[in-house]
Every structure is written in C-alpha cells, then in structure tokens.
Motif scaffolding. Structure first.
Motif, mmCIF file in Angstrom:
data_model
loop_
_atom_site.group_PDB
_atom_site.id
_atom_site.type_symbol
_atom_site.label_atom_id
_atom_site.label_comp_id
_atom_site.label_asym_id
_atom_site.label_seq_id
_atom_site.Cartn_x
_atom_site.Cartn_y
_atom_site.Cartn_z
ATOM 1 N N GLN A 95 0.873 -1.165 0.000
ATOM 2 C CA GLN A 95 0.000 0.000 0.000
ATOM 3 C C GLN A 95 0.911 1.217 0.000
ATOM 4 O O GLN A 95 1.753 1.382 0.887
ATOM 5 C CB GLN A 95 -0.904 0.023 1.233
ATOM 6 C CG GLN A 95 -1.906 1.173 1.253
ATOM 7 C CD GLN A 95 -3.029 0.983 0.238
ATOM 8 O OE1 GLN A 95 -3.424 -0.133 -0.059
ATOM 9 N NE2 GLN A 95 -3.546 2.089 -0.289
ATOM 10 N N PRO A 127 -2.371 0.854 -3.849
ATOM 11 C CA PRO A 127 -1.397 -0.240 -3.922
ATOM 12 C C PRO A 127 -0.482 -0.067 -5.135
ATOM 13 O O PRO A 127 -0.930 0.351 -6.209
ATOM 14 C CB PRO A 127 -2.280 -1.484 -4.079
ATOM 15 C CG PRO A 127 -3.610 -1.082 -3.533
ATOM 16 C CD PRO A 127 -3.764 0.366 -3.882
ATOM 17 N N GLY A 360 -6.685 3.227 2.906
ATOM 18 C CA GLY A 360 -5.240 3.243 2.784
ATOM 19 C C GLY A 360 -4.563 3.774 4.033
ATOM 20 O O GLY A 360 -3.530 3.243 4.472
#
Length: 477
Positions: A95, A127, A360
């Motif tokens: 990530q 990612p 994220g």
C-alpha cells in the motif's frame, strides 16, 4: 459467495521470491535515471489538475509552489507519478502513501492519547511498487538539503540515511512475528531519546548547534500537546450573540454563510447539503464512533485552505459542540479525487475516492484518527473524507534543520515508511530484494540526485510560466 483463497507461502519461499526479483530487476537498475524522451510538459500537468480545483484558490497554490524548488516539489506529485511510470520495479507491491515526501510525516495523538510519529497524508494512497514511495521520500530529502544550503556530501549523506533506514528497518521487520509488525510504532518520546543520544555525541560548535536543534524539537513536541479543539476554538472562532461561529479570514478561511454564492446556492440550501453529508459521513463510522459523534451538534462550517499540493481542492473545517460551548470538536473535511498514481497503475478497488483514502490510511498508520470516515459530495464527481482538524498534530520545521537534525529525521521517516510497507506488503520478500549491502541505498541516492536536478528544471519552467502570464500566482498567502 466464497471468499478469495489466501496463499501462505513459507518464509523460505517468500525470501526466494525477493531474491528472484533482485535477479530480474537488479538494485543497480535504479541508477542513471533520465527523463523519458516524450516526457509531458510539467506545467501542462499542473494545468490539467487545476481544471477541477477552486478557481479563486489556484493562484494561491501557484504562489506557494513558487517559493522554492522544495515547495514546488511538494505540489508536484502528479509530475513525479508520471516520471515513475517508466522506472524499474521489482514487482513487490505494498500500500503506497503515494506522496511520501518528508513534510507528510509528523506527530499526532493515538486513540490512547500517546503522541506518535507517522505518515500523515494519504490523498494519493494506492497499492503499487514499493520503490515509488522510497524514491519520493529520498528525493524530498535531497531537495530539502539543497534548500538548506547543505554541501554536496551532506546532501548525499542525508539522502543515504533515509534509504538505509528503510532497508535496515525492513530487514528487522522480515524477522518479526506478524502481530509484532502490526503493533510496531514510533513514539515522540523515542524520537527525543534518539536526538539526545545524537547531541551527546557532538563536540565544539557542532554540540552547540545540536543542543539548539534539540531545544527546538522539544518545543515542537510540547506545542503539539496543546493543539486540540479548544486551542482551535480560540484561533478560529468568535462569539456572536452568545454563540460560537468560525471567523471569516478570506481567502484562507471563508465561513459557510459567505460561500453560498460561490456554489450557486443560498446559505440555507448549502447548510442543508452539508448536514446531509454530515449524516452520511457518520454512517461510515463504526457503531461506537458513530454513537460518540452523535453526542456532538454541528454548529458551523467553513472552507479552509491547507498545505501546498491540496490548495484548490475543496477543503472545509466543521465546528461541532458537545455538552456545551466549552466542549468543541473541530473536524477537517477534504476533497478526495483519483490518486495521481491511477493514471499509470491499476485503479483503486474502491469506487469512492474518500473510502480509498481512509482504507489506505488505516492500512499504513500504526494508529488512525477515531473520526476518520468518508462521504459523497453534493455532486456526482465530488467525494470527501473527514477527520479531526487538530488532535495533538505537529510537524518538523524542515527549512531550519541542520545536517545532524535532518539525518535523524531521515532515519525516523525511513523506518516509518518501512513499517507502513511491512504492514501491507511482504517484508520478507522486500528485505531479500533490498539485500544486506548498501547497493540499494546508493542506487536510490543516485536517482534522487538526478531527479532533484529535474525538479529544479521543472521549477524554472513553472516560474517562467508565471512570469509569462500562462499561470497566475498570488504570493505571501
């Protein structure tokens, strides 16, 4: 519906995969970077971004980027994302922060009220290849060191320190148990202890400078402890007819009551839209956090300019009230759009960009804001994410750092980025790829020097565009 089957290769298989990637993409392949022959005009890339931004704030963004090559780099994530597309990749995904320059690290309070050091900005998270974040971070140190008039050797050493810290930390994470990686974190107190040890090793004039840097660092940490909603209330609000409201400070802060015309709505219509979005945002929170937030009443909202790269995106602050007027809560509401990396990497699996940012952030940070959530904007193409405005947040004053202080800061940022990548990627495979020698460090440092040169050329093109009237800039704001 059956869930996706998760593979669990052995440690030996994971290490072998990293070594195989090292054979395919040698660590030395990151050296000798040159821009692509068909490289897009960097000014045109910025103009493309400006099309979806608030028109009255675009000149403010340009003015902040115009200060120096360092501030230009902060706002040039899209330009670098385009350049990274053609750089070597080992094929080991994590990530990504997406914009891991050194000013996107700082301290903030964990839910347990401990002051942590971590990544703080995830607008571009996605990612992707771990090298992208490492190169963005290392180059930021090269540019910052040049901005602070470091010598060539000092600049190289600071950049090397950031990459070395990443590589060595990843090697440690590769040996750790899975849950120990997840629980790993760097506290502000640990940073101060490392700084004290470094100061004690200095002599003469260097000792005097180091002590001064340590004092400044401790003052910044102490200041972070005071940055909460009560402090924000004293800075950003005023009492009118016995009630608090956000103070108008255009163009930086413009309250909702003055924004209706800009958005083609009356103040009442805009207020209705905002309250609808607030309810939608609450629904994105876990039950316990939603219950807590429901104890607060939305009082006022305003547009507030923040940062450099974010200037021109729709960013607001919301004032909420708990038990009484002396129980405030300030939230920040930021627009989320497609990551600049999505033009070159697979698109996010989240159709809502606000959710992409929140997911994220939770993946990469050791601890995240309890009020982190998302919602859709009032238009089909606008998306937002929400978090606390001030929760013991603080950042380093990079422009005033000396070589010793910046080297220690590079160590902290490199370790932190490695920890974030180890949470989402495979630390065993990445560590095997990086190797035990300093060849990767030197290779990335070479890239950083070359890219910093390109950044200076881009900055000059940007400044020329402002002087020629192609771009409008307002400075000093």
């Amino acid at each position: 519906m059956a869930g996706q089957r998760v593979k669990h290769p052995s440690v030996e298989e994971r290490a072998a995969a990293g070594k195989e990637r090292r054979e395919r993409t040698p660590v030395s392949s990151h050296t000798a970077w040159v821009p692509a022959p068909d490289r897009p005009d960097p000014v045109a890339l910025l103009e493309e971004q400006n099309r979806t931004r608030e028109r009255d704030l675009v000149p403010v963004r340009h003015g902040r980027m115009l200060v120096s090559p360092f501030t230009f780099y902060r706002g040039a994530a899209k330009i670098m994302a385009t350049d990274l597309m053609d750089t070597p990749r080992a094929g080991l995904a994590t990530q990504l922060c997406g914009d891991a320059h050194l000013d996107n690290f700082g301290v903030f309070a964990s839910p347990e009220r401990n002051l942590l050091f971590d990544l703080t900005d995830f607008d571009e998270t996605l990612p992707g290849p771990f090298e992208y974040d490492v190169k963005r971070l290392s180059t930021s140190f090269t540019i910052a060191a040049r901005n602070n008039a470091f010598t060539h050797d000092e600049t190289r050493d600071v950049t090397l320190a950031a990459v070395r810290a990443y590589r060595e930390a990843m090697a440690v994470f590769a040996q750790m148990r899975t849950l120990d990686i997840w629980y790993a974190r760097l506290s502000a107190e640990q940073l101060m202890e490392a700084l004290d040890l470094a100061v004690a090793s200095q002599k003469g004039k260097a000792l005097k400078k180091a002590r001064s840097a340590a004092i400044t660092a401790r003052e910044n940490v102490a200041k972070a402890h005071t940055r909460d909603s009560l402090q924000a209330l004293s800075k950003l609000a005023e009492r009118v007819d016995g009630k608090y409201r956000i103070v108008s400070q255009p163009p930086i802060v413009i309250p909702l009551r003055e924004l209706g015309v800009s958005y083609g709505m009356s103040a009442d219509e805009l207020d209705h839209v905002i309250r609808q979005q607030f309810r939608s945002y609450r629904a994105s929170l876990p039950d316990d956090r939603r219950h807590l937030l429901e104890r607060f009443e939305l009082v006022d909202i305003a547009r507030k300019v923040v940062g450099v790269g974010s200037v021109g995106t729709r960013t607001f602050i919301a004032l909420l009230q708990g038990r009484d007027q002396h129980d405030p809560l300030f939230l920040q509401v930021k627009e989320a759009s497609r990551s600049v990396l999505e033009a070159h990497l697979p698109k996010s699996r989240f159709s809502q960009p606000g959710e992409r940012v929140v997911r994220g952030q939770r993946m990469m940070q050791a601890a995240s804001d309890i009020f982190l959530g998302w919602t859709k904007g009032s238009r089909d193409d606008r998306y937002l994410y929400w978090r606390q405005l001030r929760d013991m947040k603080g950042s380093a004053v990079v422009e005033g750092m000396q070589p010793l202080g910046m080297t220690l800061y590079a160590d902290a940022c490199g370790w932190t980025l490695a920890r974030a990548h180890a949470r989402s990627g495979d630390p065993v495979a990445i560590a095997a790829y990086l190797g035990k020698s300093d060849r990767f460090d030197r290779s990335i440092t070479d890239f950083s020097r070359r890219y910093a040169d390109q950044n200076e050329r881009d900055y000059r093109s940007f400044a020329d565009a402002v002087r020629a009237g192609r771009l409008e800039a307002i400075t000093g704001i």
